[in-house]
Each structure stands twice: as structure tokens, then as C-alpha cells.
Write an enzyme that holds these catalytic residues in place. Structure first.
Site, mmCIF file in Angstrom:
data_model
loop_
_atom_site.group_PDB
_atom_site.id
_atom_site.type_symbol
_atom_site.label_atom_id
_atom_site.label_comp_id
_atom_site.label_asym_id
_atom_site.label_seq_id
_atom_site.Cartn_x
_atom_site.Cartn_y
_atom_site.Cartn_z
ATOM 1 N N ASN A 159 40.232 50.069 41.342
ATOM 2 C CA ASN A 159 40.517 51.163 40.632
ATOM 3 C C ASN A 159 39.277 51.409 39.214
ATOM 4 O OD1 ASN A 159 42.076 48.796 38.900
ATOM 5 N ND2 ASN A 159 43.702 49.805 39.122
ATOM 6 N N ARG A 170 45.110 45.932 28.614
ATOM 7 C CA ARG A 170 45.774 45.262 27.704
ATOM 8 C C ARG A 170 46.277 45.884 26.744
ATOM 9 N NH1 ARG A 170 46.557 46.949 32.360
ATOM 10 N NH2 ARG A 170 46.943 45.236 34.276
ATOM 11 N N GLN A 173 56.355 48.376 28.510
ATOM 12 C CA GLN A 173 55.865 49.532 29.342
ATOM 13 C C GLN A 173 57.218 49.628 30.162
ATOM 14 O OE1 GLN A 173 50.760 49.441 29.726
ATOM 15 N NE2 GLN A 173 52.188 50.104 31.449
ATOM 16 N N HIS A 224 50.465 54.842 30.713
ATOM 17 C CA HIS A 224 49.652 53.708 31.546
ATOM 18 C C HIS A 224 49.338 54.590 32.923
ATOM 19 C CE1 HIS A 224 48.591 49.531 33.427
ATOM 20 N NE2 HIS A 224 47.878 50.422 33.792
HETATM 21 P P1 NAD Z 1 37.264 41.357 35.653
HETATM 22 O O1 NAD Z 1 37.027 40.033 35.776
HETATM 23 O O2 NAD Z 1 35.621 42.123 36.265
HETATM 24 O O3 NAD Z 1 36.054 41.704 34.401
HETATM 25 C C1 NAD Z 1 37.107 41.269 33.092
HETATM 26 C C2 NAD Z 1 35.677 40.260 32.284
HETATM 27 O O4 NAD Z 1 35.872 39.843 30.938
HETATM 28 C C3 NAD Z 1 35.113 39.049 32.787
HETATM 29 O O5 NAD Z 1 33.317 39.214 32.930
HETATM 30 C C4 NAD Z 1 35.820 37.984 31.737
HETATM 31 O O6 NAD Z 1 34.692 36.738 31.559
HETATM 32 C C5 NAD Z 1 35.603 38.957 30.434
HETATM 33 N N1 NAD Z 1 36.996 37.829 30.066
HETATM 34 C C6 NAD Z 1 37.730 37.054 29.946
HETATM 35 N N2 NAD Z 1 38.577 36.485 28.972
HETATM 36 C C7 NAD Z 1 37.742 37.331 27.682
HETATM 37 C C8 NAD Z 1 37.782 36.580 26.584
HETATM 38 N N3 NAD Z 1 39.087 36.084 25.949
HETATM 39 N N4 NAD Z 1 36.906 37.203 26.357
HETATM 40 C C9 NAD Z 1 35.448 37.660 26.191
HETATM 41 N N5 NAD Z 1 35.992 38.597 27.475
HETATM 42 C C10 NAD Z 1 36.897 37.763 28.455
HETATM 43 O O7 NAD Z 1 38.007 42.279 35.080
HETATM 44 P P2 NAD Z 1 38.171 44.312 35.581
HETATM 45 O O8 NAD Z 1 38.028 44.526 37.007
HETATM 46 O O9 NAD Z 1 36.434 44.582 34.854
HETATM 47 O O10 NAD Z 1 39.600 44.369 34.379
HETATM 48 C C11 NAD Z 1 39.425 44.418 33.129
HETATM 49 C C12 NAD Z 1 41.157 44.364 32.914
HETATM 50 O O11 NAD Z 1 41.318 45.668 32.738
HETATM 51 C C13 NAD Z 1 42.335 44.130 33.910
HETATM 52 O O12 NAD Z 1 42.771 42.344 33.657
HETATM 53 C C14 NAD Z 1 43.152 44.050 33.827
HETATM 54 O O13 NAD Z 1 44.093 43.830 32.208
HETATM 55 C C15 NAD Z 1 42.539 45.611 32.806
HETATM 56 N N6 NAD Z 1 42.730 46.842 33.760
HETATM 57 C C16 NAD Z 1 43.358 48.243 33.143
HETATM 58 C C17 NAD Z 1 43.783 49.068 33.931
HETATM 59 C C18 NAD Z 1 44.394 50.071 33.597
HETATM 60 O O14 NAD Z 1 44.742 51.234 34.297
HETATM 61 N N7 NAD Z 1 44.655 50.606 33.028
HETATM 62 C C19 NAD Z 1 43.154 49.606 35.560
HETATM 63 C C20 NAD Z 1 42.580 47.880 35.996
HETATM 64 C C21 NAD Z 1 42.524 47.070 35.254
#
Ligand code: NAD
Length: 388
Positions: free
Chosen positions: A147, A286, A315, A339
Site C-alpha cells: 500500500n 504511526r 486505534q 486510518h
Molecule cells: P520502508 O521500510 O520501506 O521504509 C522505512 C524507512 O524508515 C527506511 O528507509 C528506514 O531506514 C527508515 N527508518 C527506520 N527507523 C528510522 C529512524 N529511527 N529514523 C529515520 N529513519 C528511519 O517502509 P515503508 O513501506 O516506507 O513504510 C513506512 C511506515 O509507514 C510503515 O512502517 C508503517 O508504519 C507506515 N504505513 C502506514 C500506512 C497507513 O495506512 N497509514 C500504510 C503503510 C505503511
């Protein structure tokens, strides 16, 4: 039509197993699969593509039962009498979703006698106690990438609706009023603004890609990992190693990292002081990455001009959650929604299919995709969650 607990007894699933399962295959053994999903109500009865609901059950009931497995689906997830607490005790697989998170806490995981696999139907497995899962040798997988475009689009929309002061403008129209200056006094162009992302992974990077046609001034990112030079160039991104420095230079900050021990409460009162006065903050990652009270206070004081997103520290969010109604000093700046950014119908098709693939791999003993793997063989595997 749908009982609160949508399940068939093991006995009723056996005849299906006899008629469809291939007995030679090792994966015809019966196991208990528990799914905690959100209730879809009338919408889910009218729209079968709402696959991630209790009613439509990720579209896998027939398939699972045809293999002789028991499939229990419910939205009841809180407290000792919930279906989650009742059925986790002997389930082999638990499917949860970030949209209605079944919180798999240490206490709950310690009651699970048979649990081998937790699957997140979506992206983001912070509702699972990953440390306990690894200690108990329970694998945790999610449908990576399913997503990310859906969320990136929502982030760009949220940036625009805050910067252009859209929500109060629409509310004014619904009220029957018409006072252009009240809206225009705090409406800007996105062109020429600096955008910083906390996390430049799949979503963060897609946000920057989608901002390119707006002729923003600069794109900054704060991440553990440096993007390849070509990737940086493509989205005009510059890495800033100090988060305080990044927020101090950004007109708009967007949060796109996972929630883990290193990011819980990362955007707190102290960091908010370093934001440009009147900056905008968009968080679809989050809720708990941003401090609930500090954000509400920063919006009220005008330190932030706007806050938008779809994720909450709990949530469903309680009715009196301050983020539902918080406003800036001009009575605007709130772009909060439930959400749903990552659960568009397009996304649901992808994460339902991905959940099934993970289950098929598990049942056939096939290797899972590394990018879907969060915890494996007793270790946190995903780098985004701090794995090595
Ligand atoms: P991803 O793993 O591709 O990217 C996450 C990035 O965050 C990575 O590059 C990682 O190195 C970086 N990261 C981790 N810890 C960090 C920190 N302390 N400081 C800075 N950067 C840090 O993940 P993604 O697919 O891009 O998704 C990211 C987040 O988005 C998911 O973990 C989820 O919580 C959230 N999400 C929300 C929804 C929604 O419906 N609202 C849907 C999908 C994902």
C-alpha cells in the site's frame, strides 16, 4: 447476516477438506488461523472488494477451508474476553491488520501455545511485540509494498490540503458562508517550499517523487540509510544527519518511518521547538511517533500551522482524542482522518493477495520474500525495525 464472530466449526470445514484437498501434499494438515480485521458493516456487504473486513475475510476462507484448516475471523481484540485473547491460545497463524490493530503484546504472546506465524495484512508490524515474537521463535511477516503508493498519494494530498487551507474553506461553503479573506490569510502555494521526510524508504521516497512536478524548493531526508546518488538526484533529495537541523530547514515535515523503540515519541515537545514557526507536519506512519499532547499544544500555539494524517496512538481513537478537534490559532490546520490511507480498494486487493502468498509459502515450506520478513528464526530481520 454476519455474526460478530465469523467462523465455521472445524467439523463443518472437514467435508470441504475431503472434496478439495490433495491428500499427498504435506500442507493438507489442519491448523487454526485467526484473523483480526475491522468490521465493515453495510459497506462491506455492498462492496465485496472491501477484502480487509470481518465480512469479506481477505477472500481466503474457501481456500483455507478447502485445505482442511480452521479459519476464525473477528474484530474483537481488546481485553481478556476478546476473541483475540481466546483464540490466540491455540492458533498456529494469526493475521492482523494495522487498520484495526490486534495488539500482540508480550502477555498475549506468552499465552500462545501453538503460534508459529504472525502475518500483517498491510505494512507496519509495530502492533506486534517483535522482541517477544523473536524470543518465542514466532515469525512475523508483512505484505511489504502493498500500500505504499496509496499512502504516498495520501501524504501529498494532506500536504496540499494543509498548505492551501482547504478544510476550513470547504466547511465554510457547507455552512453557507463566503469570506475569501478568512481562508486566504493562511493559504500558500506548495511551489518553492522545502519538504523534509523522516524516513526515505518506500513511502518517503514515493512522496518525494510525487512532489517533483510542484517545483518545491528542496527535498531533505533523515534516515539511517543514505539513498544511492542516482536516487537522490532523481528526487532532488539531500540527506541531513541531524533531525533537529532537518526540521529547522523544512516548511513541511512528513513522517514515513516505522514505529519502533527508536522512533516512539520522536516528534516530541523538544523537537517541535526546532521546527520553523508555522510549519506543517504530516504523519501517516504511526500515531505514537508523534507525542499526542505536544502536537496538540504546538498546533494550538501556532508553532505548527497544520497537522494531518490518518494514524493515532490508539486505534480506534477515543472520542475525546485531542487530535480529532485540535486547531491552530485561526481555527484551522487539522487534516486528521481515520486510518484509511493504506486501505484503498486497490491496496486491499494487493494486501489480501500478499497475505495468501505468505500463507501458501508457509504451508508449502517455501522461503518467504526477504522484504516481507520482519522477524525470522528468533531474530529481528528487517533493517527498518533495527535488524542487522
Ligand atoms: P520502508 O521500510 O520501506 O521504509 C522505512 C524507512 O524508515 C527506511 O528507509 C528506514 O531506514 C527508515 N527508518 C527506520 N527507523 C528510522 C529512524 N529511527 N529514523 C529515520 N529513519 C528511519 O517502509 P515503508 O513501506 O516506507 O513504510 C513506512 C511506515 O509507514 C510503515 O512502517 C508503517 O508504519 C507506515 N504505513 C502506514 C500506512 C497507513 O495506512 N497509514 C500504510 C503503510 C505503511
Amino acid at each position: 447476516m454476519f455474526s460478530r464472530l465469523a467462523t465455521r466449526s472445524v467439523a463443518s470445514s472437514r467435508p470441504l477438506a475431503r472434496s478439495f484437498a490433495a491428500p499427498q501434499q504435506s500442507w493438507s494438515r489442519g491448523m487454526k488461523v485467526l484473523a483480526i480485521l475491522y468490521r465493515g458493516g453495510d459497506a462491506a456487504k455492498q462492496e465485496p472488494r472491501l477484502l480487509g473486513t470481518v465480512e469479506n475475510q481477505l477472500g481466503i476462507r474457501e481456500w483455507l477451508e478447502s485445505q482442511g484448516h480452521e479459519y476464525i475471523v473477528s474484530d474483537s481484540k481488546e481485553g481478556p474476553n476478546s476473541d483475540l485473547a481466546k483464540h490466540i491460545v491455540d492458533a498456529e497463524v494469526v493475521i492482523t491488520t494495522p487498520f484495526h490493530p490486534g495488539y500482540l503484546t508480550r502477555d498475549l504472546l506468552n499465552t500462545a501455545k501453538n503460534l508459529k506465524l504472525c502475518v500483517t495484512a498491510g505494512v507496519g508490524s509495530d502492533h506486534v511485540d517483535l522482541k517477544t515474537a523473536s524470543q518465542k521463535n514466532i515469525d512475523v511477516l508483512e505484505v511489504t509494498g502493498s500500500n505504499v503508493t496509496s499512502v504516498a498519494e495520501h501524504v501529498v494530498m494532506s500536504i496540499l490540503l494543509l498548505v492551501r487551507n482547504f478544510v476550513p474553506a470547504h466547511e465554510m461553503i457547507e455552512r453557507g458562508d463566503w469570506q475569501v479573506s478568512e481562508i486566504a490569510r493562511n493559504a500558500f502555494d506548495l511551489e518553492g517550499k522545502t519538504v523534509g521526510t523522516i524516513g526515505a524508504g518506500r513511502i518517503g521516497y514515493r512522496v518525494l517523487e510525487r512532489l517533483m512536478p510542484f517545483d518545491t524548493k528542496e527535498h531533505l531526508y533523515y534516515d539511517f540509510a543514505t539513498l544511492p546518488a542516482e536516487a537522490e538526484k532523481k528526487v532532488r533529495a539531500r540527506r541531513v544527519e541531524d533531525l533537529k537541523e532537518m526540521v529547522a530547514q523544512s516548511d513541511i515535515v512528513t513522517v514515513n518511518c516505522p514505529l519502533h523503540e527508536g522512533t516512539r515519541g520522536l516528534v516530541n515537545a523538544e523537537l517541535l521547538k526546532h521546527f520553523k514557526k508555522g510549519a506543517y507536519l504530516v504523519n501517516t506512519a504511526r500515531g505514537a511517533i508523534c507525542d499526542r499532547e505536544a502536537v496538540a499544544q504546538a498546533l494550538k500555539s501556532g508553532q505548527l500551522s497544520g497537522y494531518a494524517g490518518d494514524v493515532w496512538n490508539v486505534q480506534p481513537a477515543p472520542k475525546d482524542h485531542p487530535w480529532r478537534t485540535m486547531k491552530n490559532p485561526l481555527g484551522a490546520g487539522n487534516g486528521m482522518v481515520p486510518h484509511y490511507s493504506g486501505t484503498t480498494l486497490d491496496a486491499q486487493a494487493r494486501y489480501a493477495a500478499g497475505t495468501r502468498t505468505i500463507l501458501e509459502n508457509y504451508l508449502k515450506g517455501k522461503a518467504q520474500k526477504p522484504e516481507d520478513t520482519i522477524v525470522k528464526d528468533g531474530k529481528i530481520f528487517s533493517k527498518a525495525y533495527g535488524g542487522k
